[in-house]
Design a protein around this motif. Structure first.
Motif, PDB file in Angstrom:
ATOM      1  N   VAL A 134     -40.292  71.716  24.022  1.00 65.86           N
ATOM      2  CA  VAL A 134     -40.283  70.595  23.075  1.00 65.86           C
ATOM      3  C   VAL A 134     -41.277  69.516  23.494  1.00 65.86           C
ATOM      4  O   VAL A 134     -41.793  68.767  22.655  1.00 65.86           O
ATOM      5  N   LYS A 135     -41.588  69.449  24.791  1.00 65.73           N
ATOM      6  CA  LYS A 135     -42.575  68.479  25.279  1.00 65.73           C
ATOM      7  C   LYS A 135     -44.010  68.930  24.984  1.00 65.73           C
ATOM      8  O   LYS A 135     -44.945  68.153  25.127  1.00 65.73           O
ATOM      9  N   GLY A 136     -44.163  70.195  24.586  1.00 69.38           N
ATOM     10  CA  GLY A 136     -45.495  70.666  24.236  1.00 69.38           C
ATOM     11  C   GLY A 136     -46.009  71.814  25.073  1.00 69.38           C
ATOM     12  O   GLY A 136     -47.044  72.406  24.754  1.00 69.38           O
ATOM     13  N   ASN A 137     -45.286  72.155  26.152  1.00 67.19           N
ATOM     14  CA  ASN A 137     -45.686  73.295  26.986  1.00 67.19           C
ATOM     15  C   ASN A 137     -45.097  74.574  26.382  1.00 67.19           C
ATOM     16  O   ASN A 137     -44.239  75.229  26.975  1.00 67.19           O
ATOM     17  N   VAL A 138     -45.575  74.925  25.203  1.00 68.50           N
ATOM     18  CA  VAL A 138     -44.911  75.949  24.393  1.00 68.50           C
ATOM     19  C   VAL A 138     -45.002  77.365  24.953  1.00 68.50           C
ATOM     20  O   VAL A 138     -44.230  78.237  24.550  1.00 68.50           O
ATOM     21  N   GLN A 139     -45.926  77.610  25.855  1.00 71.20           N
ATOM     22  CA  GLN A 139     -46.004  78.934  26.467  1.00 71.20           C
ATOM     23  C   GLN A 139     -45.158  79.010  27.741  1.00 71.20           C
ATOM     24  O   GLN A 139     -44.929  80.094  28.276  1.00 71.20           O
ATOM     25  N   GLN A 140     -44.683  77.854  28.193  1.00 72.54           N
ATOM     26  CA  GLN A 140     -43.909  77.807  29.437  1.00 72.54           C
ATOM     27  C   GLN A 140     -42.439  77.521  29.200  1.00 72.54           C
ATOM     28  O   GLN A 140     -41.689  77.252  30.137  1.00 72.54           O
ATOM     29  N   GLY A 141     -42.007  77.583  27.950  1.00 75.03           N
ATOM     30  CA  GLY A 141     -40.615  77.289  27.632  1.00 75.03           C
ATOM     31  C   GLY A 141     -40.110  78.147  26.494  1.00 75.03           C
ATOM     32  O   GLY A 141     -40.815  79.018  25.968  1.00 75.03           O
ATOM     33  N   LEU A 142     -38.890  77.899  26.081  1.00 77.23           N
ATOM     34  CA  LEU A 142     -38.224  78.688  25.051  1.00 77.23           C
ATOM     35  C   LEU A 142     -38.343  78.001  23.697  1.00 77.23           C
ATOM     36  O   LEU A 142     -38.085  76.804  23.572  1.00 77.23           O
ATOM     37  N   VAL A 143     -38.744  78.770  22.687  1.00 73.42           N
ATOM     38  CA  VAL A 143     -38.901  78.232  21.335  1.00 73.42           C
ATOM     39  C   VAL A 143     -37.931  78.963  20.404  1.00 73.42           C
ATOM     40  O   VAL A 143     -38.206  80.049  19.910  1.00 73.42           O
ATOM     41  N   PHE A 144     -36.761  78.374  20.209  1.00 77.19           N
ATOM     42  CA  PHE A 144     -35.759  78.943  19.314  1.00 77.19           C
ATOM     43  C   PHE A 144     -36.176  78.729  17.856  1.00 77.19           C
ATOM     44  O   PHE A 144     -36.619  77.631  17.485  1.00 77.19           O
ATOM     45  N   VAL A 145     -35.987  79.752  17.022  1.00 74.33           N
ATOM     46  CA  VAL A 145     -36.288  79.626  15.592  1.00 74.33           C
ATOM     47  C   VAL A 145     -35.346  80.505  14.778  1.00 74.33           C
ATOM     48  O   VAL A 145     -34.750  81.439  15.299  1.00 74.33           O
ATOM     49  N   GLY A 146     -35.259  80.216  13.494  1.00 68.67           N
ATOM     50  CA  GLY A 146     -34.538  81.082  12.579  1.00 68.67           C
ATOM     51  C   GLY A 146     -35.451  82.197  12.094  1.00 68.67           C
ATOM     52  O   GLY A 146     -36.666  82.159  12.298  1.00 68.67           O
ATOM     53  N   SER A 147     -34.879  83.174  11.426  1.00 67.03           N
ATOM     54  CA  SER A 147     -35.644  84.341  10.989  1.00 67.03           C
ATOM     55  C   SER A 147     -36.742  83.994   9.993  1.00 67.03           C
ATOM     56  O   SER A 147     -37.717  84.726   9.840  1.00 67.03           O
ATOM     57  N   GLN A 148     -36.609  82.849   9.297  1.00 67.89           N
ATOM     58  CA  GLN A 148     -37.571  82.494   8.258  1.00 67.89           C
ATOM     59  C   GLN A 148     -38.778  81.736   8.786  1.00 67.89           C
ATOM     60  O   GLN A 148     -39.640  81.310   8.017  1.00 67.89           O
ATOM     61  N   ALA A 149     -38.874  81.551  10.109  1.00 64.47           N
ATOM     62  CA  ALA A 149     -39.954  80.745  10.686  1.00 64.47           C
ATOM     63  C   ALA A 149     -41.336  81.242  10.278  1.00 64.47           C
ATOM     64  O   ALA A 149     -42.250  80.446  10.056  1.00 64.47           O
ATOM     65  N   ALA A 150     -41.504  82.559  10.180  1.00 62.74           N
ATOM     66  CA  ALA A 150     -42.819  83.129   9.849  1.00 62.74           C
ATOM     67  C   ALA A 150     -43.258  82.798   8.425  1.00 62.74           C
ATOM     68  O   ALA A 150     -44.428  83.013   8.075  1.00 62.74           O
TER      69      ALA A 150
END
Length: 354
Positions: free
Chosen positions: A315-331
């Protein structure tokens, strides 16, 4: 106008609580300003506060109060402000009390069965369990009735397409042997009838998980739902509290990027496969530099990684170094929008299909 016991909101939409730091006062306040229910996540709302590492519980409780207050300032008397609190939290009771003291309108609780929620908040806010089956609401309603002479004020059903932690077995999700959201809705409404009659009140039911259009809203409302809970579509909004790199991750992801992951919380979750997720699968272990003692199911010496740290990093912006939860419709999200635009698009399409 949607009535939930003595409280009113203009629109049949609840914004799902997303932690860490995705749905705080800005997002929740702007959703409520439109006449819906904005929801603040109680998962480390104070992650960017001074002193967070030394006293995470105290700082998170203060942050909850601050964000509830700020969200209500943004909303200017419109809609409702709720707080999402995970039952799996080590400090569940403290966060419930802080939310009440902060003046929230509702507490929505899942990631476990909130069997004792009325003990701490009965009569002080609207209380809603998050469930994924008729069996779960049957148990919760029976316990609340027996222990506290109370019944849910509303219910949120999270189906298999939701983001974050899911109330289904991973093997059922992979094999697609889970119950359909429409069938769960039917079962939950049947279970609630006896309590609606006993307590002489209507118990609204909101459905969540893959609600990516107003057309789907209309379909579930026709099936008896009061409304829907929407989370992932609100991430790619200017008002969302997450960093821009986090939002860009949602906009740029494809269906192939979204998979189920195993969480230290003991539940399967849906997330974007990035460098972090790949590393957890390759090594099975990511060193924990410190522990925030935040999740009941987590055993620090055995956990493959710290989920709080993973969520904070992303959430701080280090998106490759953390977990990004999403719903199935994110794409299916391809551009930034304002909160009111997202809501208006849902409402216009819903009205066209009712």
């Amino acid at each position: 106008m949607i009535q939930i016991q003595e409280r009113l909101m203009k629109l049949p939409i609840i914004q799902g609580g997303m932690g860490v730091g995705i749905s705080l006062s800005s997002l929740a306040g702007h959703v409520a300003k439109c006449g819906a229910m904005g929801v603040i996540s109680a998962a480390h709302p104070g992650y960017n506060y001074e002193g967070f590492r030394k006293d995470p519980v105290g700082v998170n409780c203060q942050a909850l109060k601050d964000h509830i207050h700020h969200a209500k300032e943004i909303a200017k008397g419109n809609g409702l402000i709720g707080v999402n609190i995970m039952v799996a939290s080590q400090n569940y009771e403290a966060f419930v009390k802080a939310s009440i003291e902060g003046g929230c309108d509702a507490i929505i609780s899942g990631a476990g069965l909130p069997l004792d929620l009325p003990k701490h908040a009965k009569g002080k806010a609207l209380l809603a369990p998050i469930v994924s089956s008729g069996k779960a609401i049957k148990l919760i309603a029976r316990v609340w009735d027996k222990r506290y002479q109370y019944t849910p004020d509303f219910v949120v059903i999270e189906g298999s397409e939701a983001g974050g932690h899911l109330g289904f077995k991973k093997e059922d999700l992979l094999a697609k042997t889970y119950q359909k959201l429409s069938d769960i809705l039917s079962d939950v409404k049947k279970e609630l009838k006896v309590w609606e009659e006993k307590y002489k009140k209507t118990i609204p039911v909101f459905v969540a998980g893959g609600i990516d259009s107003g057309k789907k809203m209309a379909e579930f409302i026709k099936l008896g739902a009061t409304g829907v809970q929407i989370a992932t579509p609100f991430i790619a909004t200017y008002e969302c509290d997450a960093s821009q790199p986090f939002k860009d991750m949602i906009i740029q992801c494809s269906e192939e990027d979204i998979e189920l992951v195993s969480s230290p919380a003991g539940l399967p979750g849906r997330a974007i496969v990035n460098d972090f997720v790949k590393k957890t699968r390759q090594t099975g272990d990511i060193c924990m530099k410190n522990c925030l003692h935040c999740m009941i199911p987590c055993t620090p010496e055995k956990t493959p990684y710290c989920i709080s740290e993973a969520l904070i990093q992303s959430v701080k912006g280090n998106v490759q170094q953390g977990l990004v939860f999403v719903g199935s419709q994110a794409a299916r999200i391809h551009e930034m929008k304002h909160v009111d635009q997202v809501i208006q698009e849902y409402m216009d399409e819903m009205e066209e299909n009712l």
